[in-house]
Each structure stands twice: as C-alpha cells, then as structure tokens.
Design an enzyme around this catalytic site. Structure first.
Site, mmCIF file in Angstrom:
data_model
loop_
_atom_site.group_PDB
_atom_site.id
_atom_site.type_symbol
_atom_site.label_atom_id
_atom_site.label_comp_id
_atom_site.label_asym_id
_atom_site.label_seq_id
_atom_site.Cartn_x
_atom_site.Cartn_y
_atom_site.Cartn_z
ATOM 1 N N ASP A 47 20.577 18.045 95.943
ATOM 2 C CA ASP A 47 19.531 17.060 96.189
ATOM 3 C C ASP A 47 18.560 17.506 97.274
ATOM 4 O O ASP A 47 18.920 18.240 98.196
ATOM 5 C CB ASP A 47 20.146 15.722 96.623
ATOM 6 C CG ASP A 47 20.972 15.069 95.544
ATOM 7 O OD1 ASP A 47 20.707 15.310 94.363
ATOM 8 O OD2 ASP A 47 21.896 14.322 95.905
ATOM 9 N N TYR A 48 17.357 16.987 97.183
ATOM 10 C CA TYR A 48 16.289 17.250 98.145
ATOM 11 C C TYR A 48 16.746 16.978 99.577
ATOM 12 O O TYR A 48 16.436 17.725 100.491
ATOM 13 C CB TYR A 48 15.095 16.358 97.769
ATOM 14 C CG TYR A 48 13.883 16.463 98.641
ATOM 15 C CD1 TYR A 48 13.110 17.624 98.655
ATOM 16 C CD2 TYR A 48 13.471 15.398 99.430
ATOM 17 C CE1 TYR A 48 11.972 17.712 99.442
ATOM 18 C CE2 TYR A 48 12.337 15.473 100.210
ATOM 19 C CZ TYR A 48 11.592 16.636 100.217
ATOM 20 O OH TYR A 48 10.465 16.723 100.982
#
Length: 184
Positions: A47-48
């Site tokens: 994830d970012y």
C-alpha cells in the site's frame, strides 16, 4: 536469466512506476523516483501508506510464484498498533478474524519490542495517554489492506506497517529507497 530487485519502498510511494491519478497535492512518488528497471514488474503490492520490502522481477513465472496467494509465500510485517497488545488479541489474529469480505486464514502473530527502524516523514502520531505496541505478523493471504483491517477488527488500529520479508527474501539493511539486484 531471472533477476530480482529488492527495494525498501518508502512511506507514501506507489508500488508502480507511473501514477495515473493526479491528487490535489500534485503527482505522487512512484518507484521510478528511486530506480530504473526496464523489463521488471512488481511481484505483489504494498500500500501507498505502508513501507518496506517490495520485490520486482524480469521473470513472469517467478512473479506469479511470488505474488499469487495460492503459492503460499509467507509475508512478514512489523505492525505498530494503537493500544497495549495482549495474548487474547494475538490469539484472535492467529486464528483468523471476520472481515467484510469473509474470514481471514490463520496467521502468525507475536508481540515484539519496537524494531530499530528509520524515522518516518511525517512521523506516526503520538498520543501521550494512548499506548502503542508492536506485533510481528506473517500471513500467506494478500487481500487489500488486510493487516490494517485485521488489527482494526480486533480493536487495535494500525499506526505503521513495515514489510520485512517475502518468503526467503528479507529487508535486511536496505534503507528507504535503496535497492539490491540479485541473479537467480
């Protein structure tokens, strides 16, 4: 010849080489800000807002073996949670928890001391009256934001998430943005 790149993906960097979306703050950082790797593809996502080990390879078969949950690669994470962890919570995580998209598979979960990590920018919020704890979690599934959803489901939101290993490959001493190439 198969090659693999291990990179320590920094916080708030996309797990891809381009950003197809524009945000109000402008373009987001991508892997292209840290390395050039023509012909390489990401084997799995991170994830970012998560950090740590990300693998890239130039071999499509290897990419599938690493990324596809049916191949049962263990992925290990250091998870900072809000609250004081206890054996009951660890037990719930280990047996699996119910999420909106169904129950999770059993995983490994152990309370750990705070790992020696790099500082994060921006730092994790600090709340004087709310303790935090660290857990090492290992799982074979790879659902979207799974660990964050699992810890929230047992009442302990994730504050920081760092992947330290995928199968036999480990983060070791790579600093954020650093990478290492291996020939297999």
């Amino acid at each position: 010849m198969s090659e693999i790149i291990l990179i320590n993906k920094p916080f708030r960097v996309l797990s891809q080489f381009t950003d197809r979306e524009q945000t109000s703050r402008g373009p987001r950082k991508t892997l292209a800000d840290y390395l050039s790797a023509p012909g390489f593809r990401v084997a799995g996502r991170l994830d970012y807002d998560s950090e740590g080990l990300l693998l890239l390879t130039n071999d499509g078969v290897l990419q599938q073996r690493i990324a596809n949950p049916r191949h049962k690669q263990w992925k290990t994470y250091w998870v900072q949670i809000e609250g004081a962890v206890n054996n009951e919570i660890l037990g719930q995580l280990m047996k699996g928890v119910e999420l909106k998209d169904g129950p999770t598979q059993p995983c490994k979960a152990t309370a750990i001391s705070e790992p020696a990590l790099w500082s994060r920018d921006p730092p994790v919020r600090y709340r004087r009256n709310v303790p935090d704890s660290w857990i090492e979690m290992s799982l074979r599934e790879g659902r979207n934001r799974q660990i964050r959803r699992m810890t929230a489901a047992v009442g302990f939101p994730t504050l920081r998430l760092v992947r330290r290993a995928i199968g036999p490959w480990q983060l070791d001493t790579l600093r954020p943005g650093e990478h290492r190439r291996l020939t297999l």
